[in-house]
Design a protein around this motif. Structure first.
Motif, PDB file in Angstrom:
ATOM      1  N   ALA A  17       0.987  -1.189   0.310  1.00 38.39           N
ATOM      2  CA  ALA A  17       0.264  -0.147   0.016  1.00 38.39           C
ATOM      3  C   ALA A  17       0.398   0.939   0.481  1.00 38.39           C
ATOM      4  CB  ALA A  17      -0.959   0.057   1.167  1.00 38.39           C
ATOM      5  N   MET A  18       2.034   1.715   0.885  1.00 38.04           N
ATOM      6  CA  MET A  18       2.966   2.259   0.948  1.00 38.04           C
ATOM      7  C   MET A  18       3.312   2.756  -0.336  1.00 38.04           C
ATOM      8  SD  MET A  18       2.293   3.474   3.928  1.00 38.04           S
ATOM      9  CE  MET A  18       0.796   3.383   3.650  1.00 38.04           C
ATOM     10  N   GLY A  33      12.728   4.257   1.271  1.00 31.98           N
ATOM     11  CA  GLY A  33      12.395   4.715   0.669  1.00 31.98           C
ATOM     12  C   GLY A  33      12.559   3.381  -0.342  1.00 31.98           C
ATOM     13  N   GLY A  34      11.081   2.148   0.717  1.00 30.77           N
ATOM     14  CA  GLY A  34      10.754   1.521   0.153  1.00 30.77           C
ATOM     15  C   GLY A  34      11.345   0.519  -0.535  1.00 30.77           C
ATOM     16  N   LYS A  84       9.983  10.688   2.631  1.00 36.62           N
ATOM     17  CA  LYS A  84       9.090  10.422   2.484  1.00 36.62           C
ATOM     18  C   LYS A  84       8.051   9.585   3.020  1.00 36.62           C
ATOM     19  CE  LYS A  84       5.679   8.939  -1.671  1.00 36.62           C
ATOM     20  NZ  LYS A  84       5.026   7.827  -0.609  1.00 36.62           N
ATOM     21  N   ASN A  85       6.360  10.074   3.935  1.00 39.21           N
ATOM     22  CA  ASN A  85       5.416   9.763   4.464  1.00 39.21           C
ATOM     23  C   ASN A  85       6.330   8.918   5.966  1.00 39.21           C
ATOM     24  OD1 ASN A  85       3.811   9.038   1.407  1.00 39.21           O
ATOM     25  ND2 ASN A  85       3.268  10.210   3.384  1.00 39.21           N
ATOM     26  N   MET A  86       7.516   9.149   6.072  1.00 40.76           N
ATOM     27  CA  MET A  86       7.710   8.939   7.087  1.00 40.76           C
ATOM     28  C   MET A  86       7.879   8.993   8.834  1.00 40.76           C
ATOM     29  SD  MET A  86      11.852   6.872   7.623  1.00 40.76           S
ATOM     30  CE  MET A  86      12.762   8.399   8.387  1.00 40.76           C
ATOM     31  N   VAL A 140      11.014  16.491   2.130  1.00 41.42           N
ATOM     32  CA  VAL A 140      10.598  15.827   2.949  1.00 41.42           C
ATOM     33  C   VAL A 140       8.750  15.966   2.167  1.00 41.42           C
ATOM     34  CG1 VAL A 140       8.896  16.047   5.369  1.00 41.42           C
ATOM     35  CG2 VAL A 140      11.291  16.617   5.022  1.00 41.42           C
ATOM     36  N   ILE A 141       8.287  14.664   1.816  1.00 47.06           N
ATOM     37  CA  ILE A 141       7.199  14.451   1.432  1.00 47.06           C
ATOM     38  C   ILE A 141       6.029  14.018   2.269  1.00 47.06           C
ATOM     39  CG2 ILE A 141       5.748  13.523  -0.680  1.00 47.06           C
ATOM     40  CD1 ILE A 141       8.866  12.917  -1.653  1.00 47.06           C
ATOM     41  N   GLU A 142       4.983  15.008   2.770  1.00 48.73           N
ATOM     42  CA  GLU A 142       4.522  14.192   3.777  1.00 48.73           C
ATOM     43  C   GLU A 142       2.295  15.535   3.107  1.00 48.73           C
ATOM     44  OE1 GLU A 142       4.230  12.089   5.902  1.00 48.73           O
ATOM     45  OE2 GLU A 142       6.430  12.378   6.518  1.00 48.73           O
TER      46      GLU A 142
END
Length: 352
Positions: A162-163, A191-192, A255-257, A285-287
């Protein structure tokens, strides 16, 4: 970049519905979310990829009870997910198409993550959180979310998938918009599978990258980066992205952390980045960023997920600015991106 959506969510209702009916449409959202969850789990959208089918054929293909399946299809068709044709067959709509496994913009695992099992259960204990301030997930499962993910491999797979599902759309948007080729080394923390970093590097052929992820994700990242044609320019670091921050990067991506953490923990991570990057590195920063006012914004609802599941929270621009300042950064600008994301761009603050 894409503007944020502003329409409210809930069951559809006419503009003249009385207030009590509009409130009921919000409280009864499970009447849609659970049939949607069932149809997603069964893979109905994949069965319909070649065209509409009678309910009996769909039920046979997915191993379901045809009359019960029909009722779930009818309910979701009433809100635009799936479509019932005049001859009784059901087919895909653009929204249902997003539930297929191989669609360009998949949200299948997002639906399953939010509506099945552990994260669905935590919302049944949200009152505990509001009374105590402690995550409902711990009350429901006896352990924090990330500890549960370490022990529940099946749910961890759904969570991690999903992430990554919306990352490809975001990465494709950011790569040509921001000049990441200006940075020699991009460091992606947490970074997945490498979709974001790999896409950015594909548009920046003179740059290299470092990806920090948990050991079990590294193999997935290696495969993804190879498919993107940039594996030879990425150093993979198996570790904890909150602790193992490589030094010497020219740009750091998170990102999203940080929204998973309280301010103290997020501040600790940001300070590590500030130290590792020195005085010359940019931070991206991606949020989701919470706007002021009463208008609808996804960040305000994602914040409830953070409240229920862990110690994290969504933050407004002023809160991000203050958090970054305390870590030694100066927020330069905030760019809206693929909803619900924004990109906060920061530089090292000058010493005083």
């Amino acid at each position: 970049m894409t503007a944020e959506a502003s329409a409210p969510i809930g069951l559809p209702g006419g503009p003249y519905d009385p207030p009590h009916a509009r409130v009921l449409s919000l409280a009864a959202a499970k009447w849609v979310s659970q049939p949607l969850s069932v149809l997603t789990s069964l893979g109905v959208a994949d069965v319909l990829a070649e065209g509409p089918l009678p309910v009996a054929e769909i039920a046979s293909a997915v191993g379901a009870h045809a009359p019960a399946l029909h009722r779930c299809l009818r309910a979701t068709a009433s809100v635009g997910v799936f479509e019932e044709l005049a001859d009784g067959r059901f087919g895909l709509t653009p929204m249902a198409d997003c539930l297929r496994k191989d669609t360009p913009t998949p949200i299948r695992n997002w639906v399953l993550m939010l509506t099945e099992g552990p994260m669905w259960d935590s919302f049944g204990r949200l009152l505990d959180t509001v009374r105590t301030g402690r995550p409902a997930f711990e009350a429901a499962h006896g352990m924090p979310l990330f500890e549960h993910l370490d022990k529940n491999v099946a749910f961890r797979s759904v969570y991690e998938s999903a992430m990554g599902e919306l990352t490809s759309e975001l990465a494709a948007e950011l790569a040509p918009t921001l000049d990441f080729g200006a940075y020699g080394t991009l460091v992606d923390l947490g970074g997945g599978d490498g979709e974001l970093l790999g896409t950015l590097l594909a548009h920046a052929p003179g740059s290299s990258g470092v990806l920090v992820e948990r050991p079990h994700v590294i193999d997935l990242a290696r495969e993804r980066l190879d498919r993107l044609g940039v594996a030879d320019r990425v150093r993979l670091v198996a570790g904890d992205a909150t602790e193992d921050v490589p030094a010497g990067g020219d740009a750091y991506l998170i990102k999203n952390m940080l929204h998973c953490f309280d301010d103290a923990t997020a501040l600790t991570v940001l300070r590590k980045v500030r130290e590792a990057g020195g005085d010359g590195a940019r931070l991206f920063v991606i949020e989701a960023v919470v706007p002021p006012g009463n208008g609808f914004h996804w960040a305000k609802l994602i914040d409830i997920e953070m409240l229920a599941d862990n110690d994290g929270r969504e933050r407004g621009e002023d809160e991000w600015r203050d958090l970054l300042r305390r870590a030694g950064f100066a927020l330069e600008r905030v760019l809206p991106a693929t909803p619900p994301q924004s990109v906060l761009i920061a530089r090292p603050a000058e010493s005083t």
